[in-house]
Design an enzyme around this catalytic site. Structure first.
Site, PDB file in Angstrom:
ATOM      1  N   ASN A 210       0.855  -1.190   0.000  1.00  0.00           N
ATOM      2  CA  ASN A 210       0.000   0.000   0.000  1.00  0.00           C
ATOM      3  C   ASN A 210       0.886   1.233   0.000  1.00  0.00           C
ATOM      4  OD1 ASN A 210       0.575   0.812   2.868  1.00  0.00           O
ATOM      5  ND2 ASN A 210      -0.274  -1.233   3.191  1.00  0.00           N
ATOM      6  N   GLY A 274       0.399   1.152  17.226  1.00  0.00           N
ATOM      7  CA  GLY A 274       0.349   0.498  15.904  1.00  0.00           C
ATOM      8  C   GLY A 274       0.007   1.514  14.834  1.00  0.00           C
ATOM      9  N   ASP A 280      -4.029  -6.434   5.168  1.00  0.00           N
ATOM     10  CA  ASP A 280      -5.011  -7.306   5.805  1.00  0.00           C
ATOM     11  C   ASP A 280      -4.971  -8.717   5.206  1.00  0.00           C
ATOM     12  OD1 ASP A 280      -6.018  -5.447   7.610  1.00  0.00           O
ATOM     13  OD2 ASP A 280      -7.306  -4.549   6.082  1.00  0.00           O
ATOM     14  N   LYS A 290       8.656 -16.728 -11.184  1.00  0.00           N
ATOM     15  CA  LYS A 290       7.894 -15.582 -11.663  1.00  0.00           C
ATOM     16  C   LYS A 290       6.620 -16.057 -12.378  1.00  0.00           C
ATOM     17  CE  LYS A 290       8.269 -11.627 -14.653  1.00  0.00           C
ATOM     18  NZ  LYS A 290       8.803 -11.257 -15.950  1.00  0.00           N
ATOM     19  N   PRO A 306      -2.626 -12.178  10.243  1.00  0.00           N
ATOM     20  CA  PRO A 306      -2.952 -12.020  11.670  1.00  0.00           C
ATOM     21  C   PRO A 306      -3.082 -10.536  11.994  1.00  0.00           C
ATOM     22  CG  PRO A 306      -0.631 -12.564  11.364  1.00  0.00           C
ATOM     23  CD  PRO A 306      -1.281 -12.696  10.023  1.00  0.00           C
ATOM     24  N   ILE A 308      -2.128  -7.738  14.327  1.00  0.00           N
ATOM     25  CA  ILE A 308      -1.084  -7.540  15.332  1.00  0.00           C
ATOM     26  C   ILE A 308      -1.650  -6.877  16.585  1.00  0.00           C
ATOM     27  CG2 ILE A 308       1.154  -6.440  15.791  1.00  0.00           C
ATOM     28  CD1 ILE A 308       1.666  -6.731  12.709  1.00  0.00           C
ATOM     29  N   PHE A 324      -4.326   2.953  15.053  1.00  0.00           N
ATOM     30  CA  PHE A 324      -4.626   3.999  14.074  1.00  0.00           C
ATOM     31  C   PHE A 324      -5.756   3.531  13.170  1.00  0.00           C
ATOM     32  CE2 PHE A 324      -1.842   7.753  13.754  1.00  0.00           C
ATOM     33  CZ  PHE A 324      -1.180   7.579  14.959  1.00  0.00           C
ATOM     34  N   LYS A 338     -13.154   0.113  15.793  1.00  0.00           N
ATOM     35  CA  LYS A 338     -11.849  -0.531  15.973  1.00  0.00           C
ATOM     36  C   LYS A 338     -11.470  -0.567  17.450  1.00  0.00           C
ATOM     37  CE  LYS A 338      -9.607   0.210  11.514  1.00  0.00           C
ATOM     38  NZ  LYS A 338     -10.688   0.589  10.679  1.00  0.00           N
TER      39      LYS A 338
HETATM   40  N1  CTP Z   1      -3.288  -3.478  12.284  1.00  0.00           N
HETATM   41  C1  CTP Z   1      -2.542  -4.497  12.834  1.00  0.00           C
HETATM   42  N2  CTP Z   1      -2.461  -5.702  12.194  1.00  0.00           N
HETATM   43  C2  CTP Z   1      -3.137  -5.918  11.059  1.00  0.00           C
HETATM   44  C3  CTP Z   1      -3.901  -4.893  10.500  1.00  0.00           C
HETATM   45  C4  CTP Z   1      -3.945  -3.681  11.137  1.00  0.00           C
HETATM   46  O1  CTP Z   1      -1.935  -4.301  13.884  1.00  0.00           O
HETATM   47  N3  CTP Z   1      -3.050  -7.090  10.464  1.00  0.00           N
HETATM   48  C5  CTP Z   1      -3.390  -2.190  12.991  1.00  0.00           C
HETATM   49  C6  CTP Z   1      -2.797  -1.024  12.271  1.00  0.00           C
HETATM   50  O2  CTP Z   1      -1.429  -0.834  12.612  1.00  0.00           O
HETATM   51  C7  CTP Z   1      -3.643   0.126  12.764  1.00  0.00           C
HETATM   52  C8  CTP Z   1      -4.991  -0.516  12.890  1.00  0.00           C
HETATM   53  O3  CTP Z   1      -4.751  -1.890  13.116  1.00  0.00           O
HETATM   54  O4  CTP Z   1      -3.267   0.557  14.051  1.00  0.00           O
HETATM   55  C9  CTP Z   1      -5.796  -0.339  11.653  1.00  0.00           C
HETATM   56  O5  CTP Z   1      -6.854  -1.178  11.682  1.00  0.00           O
HETATM   57  P1  CTP Z   1      -7.341  -2.006  10.400  1.00  0.00           P
HETATM   58  O6  CTP Z   1      -8.450  -2.869  10.861  1.00  0.00           O
HETATM   59  O7  CTP Z   1      -6.256  -2.595   9.646  1.00  0.00           O
HETATM   60  O8  CTP Z   1      -7.818  -0.870   9.514  1.00  0.00           O
HETATM   61  P2  CTP Z   1      -8.296  -1.117   8.118  1.00  0.00           P
HETATM   62  O9  CTP Z   1      -7.479  -2.107   7.386  1.00  0.00           O
HETATM   63  O10 CTP Z   1      -8.443   0.211   7.543  1.00  0.00           O
HETATM   64  O11 CTP Z   1      -9.652  -1.824   8.505  1.00  0.00           O
HETATM   65  P3  CTP Z   1     -10.894  -2.021   7.607  1.00  0.00           P
HETATM   66  O12 CTP Z   1     -10.345  -2.576   6.352  1.00  0.00           O
HETATM   67  O13 CTP Z   1     -11.673  -2.980   8.411  1.00  0.00           O
HETATM   68  O14 CTP Z   1     -11.453  -0.652   7.533  1.00  0.00           O
END
Ligand code: CTP
Length: 405
Positions: A210, A274, A280, A290, A306, A308, A324, A338
């Site tokens: 991303n 975090g 995700d 490749k 997972p 975190i 965040f 969240k």
């Molecule tokens: N985070 C994490 N581990 C993951 C995904 C996210 O620790 N596998 C943490 C990020 O560091 C941040 C927060 O979770 O602090 C963001 O939440 P997240 O659910 O990932 O946000 P989005 O991906 O935007 O969620 P959604 O797609 O459900 O809107």
């Protein structure tokens, strides 16, 4: 000197003086530092000598750094090693631009580049020069590299204008030096911060990722360290420089990030922040070779990574946990979701859009906790990170075990 209430006993301070009118105030800085027990060496640029004399500086107890001093004329290296802190006051716009570009073409810039000691810079210049974007960019760059800035103050200037540009007063400069070594709001707090994107391999040459730049996370790690926390920064791939005083652990995938976080749990963790934009999902299987082009469409199977933050929320003892949320709409509602789903203490929400969120230098934040929410207007990520560090310190002090649930 030798005063029993000395707040800077035996501290080695190098004072660099550049050619601004405020240089006439520097003997007062030296005098105040000496009164507090510090040892002071001064380095003057050529132009500074037009505003303050060596005789005056010596009279108040400073030692002059001369190019011919030291073994083989290495006065700047000798002073760079000797210093516990290097202070440049006043710092002209020209000096700041040379410092920001990494120049080492006179004794003072060379000393600043060669030292590992903290650097405190007190800008002083005409209001318009201070407000110029190029000066602001140079200052931001210095701060990003760990330099501390003090001032400038606002008021009447030698050039007849009124506005920001006056050097901070000698008393404030000396106070900033004292507080650097004094108690800080996050002393003794062990913090683990995640930052940056993750890279999830698809094959040996392709990844899913991303647009996270890591700027906000790195600014937070820097701000926490500046306030005294012991910071470990677990970071995905970014181009950000490692903040001063921060231990950095580089990782690539979400799984690596979780493993590194689990590993550093052993060191103790009072605060977890975090900020990482963790993917995700990851490809179910990374192809060993490749992937060649073939059919008109290609289906990728992705599996969940997972989470975190949720893992950390299960730790016992549980740290104070800040997450965040980057959203494109209904920020507060999503942030609150969240907070509850991941069992966090605080969620910092920001909107993706022009001048906010991913890859921008500025941001606007909404802080959400179980009691409500507060919004902080747009500011630089560095300023917001410092404000957030102060807010976290306030919360930890109010509830040092701030780990209800
Ligand atoms: N985070 C994490 N581990 C993951 C995904 C996210 O620790 N596998 C943490 C990020 O560091 C941040 C927060 O979770 O602090 C963001 O939440 P997240 O659910 O990932 O946000 P989005 O991906 O935007 O969620 P959604 O797609 O459900 O809107």
């Amino acid at each position: 000197m030798g005063n029993s209430s000395a707040s800077l006993p035996g501290r080695h301070i190098v004072l660099g003086i550049t050619g601004g009118i405020a240089a006439y105030k520097t003997p007062d800085i030296v005098r105040r530092l000496r009164e507090r027990g510090a040892d002071v060496r001064v380095a003057l640029t050529h132009r500074a000598r037009q505003f303050v004399t060596e005789t005056t500086l010596k009279a108040v107890g400073a030692t002059l750094i001369e190019e011919q001093d030291g073994p083989q004329g290495m006065a700047h290296i000798d002073a760079a090693r000797w210093a516990d802190m290097v202070v440049v006051a006043p710092a002209t716009a020209h000096f700041i631009s040379r410092l920001a570009s990494g120049a080492a073409d006179d004794i003072l810039t060379t000393l600043c580049l060669a030292t590992e000691a903290p650097l405190l810079v007190a800008p002083a210049m005409n209001r318009i020069m201070w407000e110029k974007p190029v000066t602001q960019t140079n200052c931001r760059r210095l701060v990003e590299h760990g330099t501390m800035l003090i001032g400038p103050d606002s008021g009447p200037q030698a050039c007849g204008e009124t506005g920001f540009g006056r050097m901070a007063e000698p008393a404030s400069i000396v106070h900033a030096i004292e507080t650097f070594w004094g108690p800080r709001s996050l002393d003794g707090v062990r913090a683990l911060v995640t930052a940056g994107p993750t890279h999830e391999p698809l094959d040996p040459v392709r990844i899913l990722t991303n647009r996270s730049s890591g700027k906000m996370g790195y600014a937070i790690a820097a701000a926490l360290a500046r306030d005294g926390a012991e910071v470990t920064l677990v970071t995905g791939p970014t181009t950000q420089p490692t903040p001063v005083g921060v231990r950095r652990v580089d990782v690539t995938t979400a799984a690596d990030m979780l493993a590194a976080v689990q590993e550093h749990r052993q060191d103790g963790c009072d605060l977890f922040v975090g900020t990482a934009a963790v993917a995700d999902y990851r490809p179910e299987q990374a192809s060993p070779g490749k992937i060649k082009k073939g059919p008109a469409s290609l289906t990728l199977v992705l599996v969940r990574n997972p989470d975190i933050l949720s893992e950390v929320a299960r730790w016992q003892p549980r740290p104070y946990i800040v997450g965040f949320a980057l959203e494109t709409e209904r920020l507060e509602e999503h942030a609150r979701q969240k907070l509850q789903e991941k069992n966090l203490d605080l969620v910092v929400g920001n909107l993706a859009g022009p001048g906010t969120g991913i890859d921008s230098d500025t941001n606007a934040l909404t802080l959400v906790d179980s009691n409500g929410s507060v919004s902080w207007p747009s500011d630089t990520k560095i300023a917001l990170a410092q404000r957030l560090a102060a807010e976290i310190a306030r919360r930890l002090n109010r509830d040092p075990h701030g780990r209800q649930n």
